[in-house]
Design a protein around this motif. Structure first.
Motif, mmCIF file in Angstrom:
data_model
loop_
_atom_site.group_PDB
_atom_site.id
_atom_site.type_symbol
_atom_site.label_atom_id
_atom_site.label_comp_id
_atom_site.label_asym_id
_atom_site.label_seq_id
_atom_site.Cartn_x
_atom_site.Cartn_y
_atom_site.Cartn_z
ATOM 1 N N THR A 75 -36.775 -7.602 5.836
ATOM 2 C CA THR A 75 -37.061 -8.807 6.609
ATOM 3 C C THR A 75 -36.549 -8.740 8.044
ATOM 4 O O THR A 75 -36.963 -9.538 8.886
ATOM 5 C CB THR A 75 -36.444 -10.040 5.931
ATOM 6 N N GLU A 76 -35.670 -7.784 8.334
ATOM 7 C CA GLU A 76 -35.104 -7.698 9.684
ATOM 8 C C GLU A 76 -36.179 -7.549 10.768
ATOM 9 O O GLU A 76 -36.130 -8.249 11.790
ATOM 10 C CB GLU A 76 -34.103 -6.543 9.759
ATOM 11 N N PRO A 77 -37.205 -6.678 10.595
ATOM 12 C CA PRO A 77 -38.244 -6.575 11.635
ATOM 13 C C PRO A 77 -39.102 -7.828 11.768
ATOM 14 O O PRO A 77 -39.842 -7.965 12.741
ATOM 15 C CB PRO A 77 -39.096 -5.387 11.156
ATOM 16 N N LEU A 78 -39.025 -8.725 10.792
ATOM 17 C CA LEU A 78 -39.848 -9.937 10.794
ATOM 18 C C LEU A 78 -39.090 -11.165 11.293
ATOM 19 O O LEU A 78 -39.618 -12.272 11.214
ATOM 20 C CB LEU A 78 -40.344 -10.220 9.364
ATOM 21 N N THR A 79 -37.897 -10.973 11.829
ATOM 22 C CA THR A 79 -37.046 -12.112 12.178
ATOM 23 C C THR A 79 -37.738 -13.082 13.122
ATOM 24 O O THR A 79 -37.765 -14.304 12.882
ATOM 25 C CB THR A 79 -35.727 -11.625 12.807
ATOM 26 N N ASP A 80 -38.286 -12.591 14.223
ATOM 27 C CA ASP A 80 -38.957 -13.471 15.194
ATOM 28 C C ASP A 80 -40.155 -14.179 14.567
ATOM 29 O O ASP A 80 -40.385 -15.374 14.793
ATOM 30 C CB ASP A 80 -39.403 -12.671 16.418
ATOM 31 N N TYR A 81 -40.925 -13.429 13.798
ATOM 32 C CA TYR A 81 -42.090 -14.021 13.142
ATOM 33 C C TYR A 81 -41.666 -15.121 12.180
ATOM 34 O O TYR A 81 -42.269 -16.208 12.160
ATOM 35 C CB TYR A 81 -42.877 -12.944 12.408
#
Length: 233
Positions: free
Chosen positions: A34-40
């Protein structure tokens, strides 16, 4: 269920990231995924502390709700307001079955005739040696489509269309460019079986030039049976 995603990540990238989240088996994996999806997730209102692997299903469900429902709700409401003009929305609600063909695409079954008429045949100049060779193969193509339509087995007309275009059915707006048939003239003789090839970027299927139908059928079936396709199941 297949959901197409669209945002700054791009459709394929976001789909891959969410799929990775859904496949996590531990809390550490889930946090890393989930880290790469934080902004999303922050923009979607789905960002929350993850305390256990059981949070995975709820997170994926919230992402799907945002993509499929909440993200388009404003546009959908405006669409409904427009459909109220002249009572169209009320008519749809009263007669949903009658309006279904207008609002929902239902692909027609592929037949040999439909597939034959879909392809434009690119023939060489009249009177040329190439033209004579091509005119021998065109009837093989038509006979092969009829054989596939009539027989039961793993090969289908949809599979042939997918080999040539990447789509196993004709989309609602058709295929652009229109599918075409070309011919493999410049293959060196005597170097193994001549197989059909395809360029799905331009929806072009190239047929081998052979002298009899059995050789044509063998070449086509070998190519179609040994092609992985586009990840379609």
């Amino acid at each position: 269920m297949c959901v197409m995603f669209s945002d700054d990540f791009g459709k394929v990238d976001l789909y891959a990231k969410v799929k990775k989240v859904s496949e996590c088996t531990s809390l550490d994996e889930l946090q890393q995924a989930t880290e790469p999806l934080t902004d999303y997730l922050a923009n979607a209102g789905c960002l929350r502390p993850l305390k256990g692997i059981e949070d995975k299903d709820l997170l994926v469900e919230e992402i799907l709700m945002f993509q499929v429902v909440h993200r388009v709700s404003g546009a959908f409401e405006r669409f409904k307001e427009g459909m109220k003009t002249l009572g169209v929305l009320d008519a749809i609600r009263m007669h949903p079955v009658a309006f279904r063909p207008l609002m929902c695409h239902e692909p027609s079954p592929l037949t040999a005739d439909v597939l034959e008429n879909l392809f434009v045949i690119r023939l060489s100049a009249v009177g040329s040696n190439r033209r004579r060779a091509e005119e021998c193969v065109v009837p093989f193509w038509r006979d092969y489509l009829m054989d596939i339509e009539e027989q039961e087995g793993p090969l289908t007309l949809g599979g042939i269309l997918a080999f040539a275009t990447g789509a196993n059915e004709i989309p609602p707006l058709g295929l652009s460019p229109r599918p075409s048939l070309d011919f493999l003239h410049d293959l060196p003789p005597g170097q193994g079986r001549h197989l059909p090839t395809a360029n799905t970027c331009i929806n072009c299927l190239k047929l081998p030039l052979v002298n009899n139908y059995e050789d044509f059928k063998d070449s086509m079936e070998f190519a179609f049976r040994n092609t992985q396709g586009f990840g379609q199941e």
